[in-house]
Scaffold this active site. Sequence first.
Site, PDB file in Angstrom:
ATOM      1  N   ASP A  99       0.815  -1.219   0.000  1.00 14.45           N
ATOM      2  CA  ASP A  99       0.000   0.000   0.000  1.00 14.45           C
ATOM      3  C   ASP A  99       0.850   1.272   0.000  1.00 14.45           C
ATOM      4  OD1 ASP A  99      -2.144  -1.695   0.217  1.00 14.45           O
ATOM      5  OD2 ASP A  99      -2.967  -0.796   2.029  1.00 14.45           O
ATOM      6  N   HIS A 244       3.758  -2.263   3.124  1.00 11.62           N
ATOM      7  CA  HIS A 244       3.740  -0.910   2.578  1.00 11.62           C
ATOM      8  C   HIS A 244       5.050  -0.622   1.851  1.00 11.62           C
ATOM      9  CE1 HIS A 244       0.784  -0.897   5.846  1.00 11.62           C
ATOM     10  NE2 HIS A 244       0.172   0.080   5.190  1.00 11.62           N
TER      11      HIS A 244
END
Length: 278
Positions: A99, A244
């Site tokens: 992400d 991430h």
Amino acid sequence: MQKDQSFTRRRLLLSGAAALGAAGTAGAVLAVGGEETAGTAAAPAGGPQARQALRPSAFRLQPLTGYGPPPAAPRRLKVRTEPILHVSGRGRNMVLTFDDGPHPEYTPHILDTLAKYDVRAMFFVCGECVVENRELLARMAEEGHVVGNHTWTHPLLTTLSRGAVRSEMESTSDAIEDAYGRPPEWFRAPYGAWNRAAFQLGAEMGMEPMGWTVDTTDWEEPGTSTIVDRVESGAAPGVVVLSHDAGGDRSQTVRAIREWLPHLIDSGYHLTVPRRRL
């Protein structure tokens, strides 16, 4: 940044070489009296031979350079009431998701590791990062990764009006289509904070909602070994792993994936990307 520039130059050279190869095989194509005629045009007296625009080649990056059929409008999907948390299918399949990117420093290292082990992943990107790193989305397209919508500015959607949620999602989908070559088919709400508007608007835009089942909590920067332990201990068939590649210092994430990815593969897991119909 030097690596990204080198990669972009390589794509341009490959595209040009493919187009020249196609033109050399078929011959120049000229418009004469409104009709196309194969062959070589006679040069004007005393002047150089006329240069003609090359036909689009069959090179697979064609859609990313504006050729190919126009994109179809996204079909309206069933409105879900909760995100997809588990990947169906037989075998020891898992999905890796990243992400908040793309990021010019961390994302290329993650892509390099995935390429080393021939693994595909999902990247839920933010529009404001996409416009600054278009070449990374082009690379994701080339290497078979799936790109999903993670809004433009990563807001808490539950605090926004419906119109603001739509703007965050639509602008990001447009940026993804422009850089990746096609619109996203997946959406993930920032912070995992879903509301009715996110589910409804995502379905209208042709996107399925994707959640996760194993959170590496790498955003807390807990240490490389902790991230590795959380992935390896949480591994199971159908699991969706959340990591991430932007939003902070992701050097621990970069180092961790170099350790846990080969371990999962050696343990018999198949790291894949899902089909939209689950």
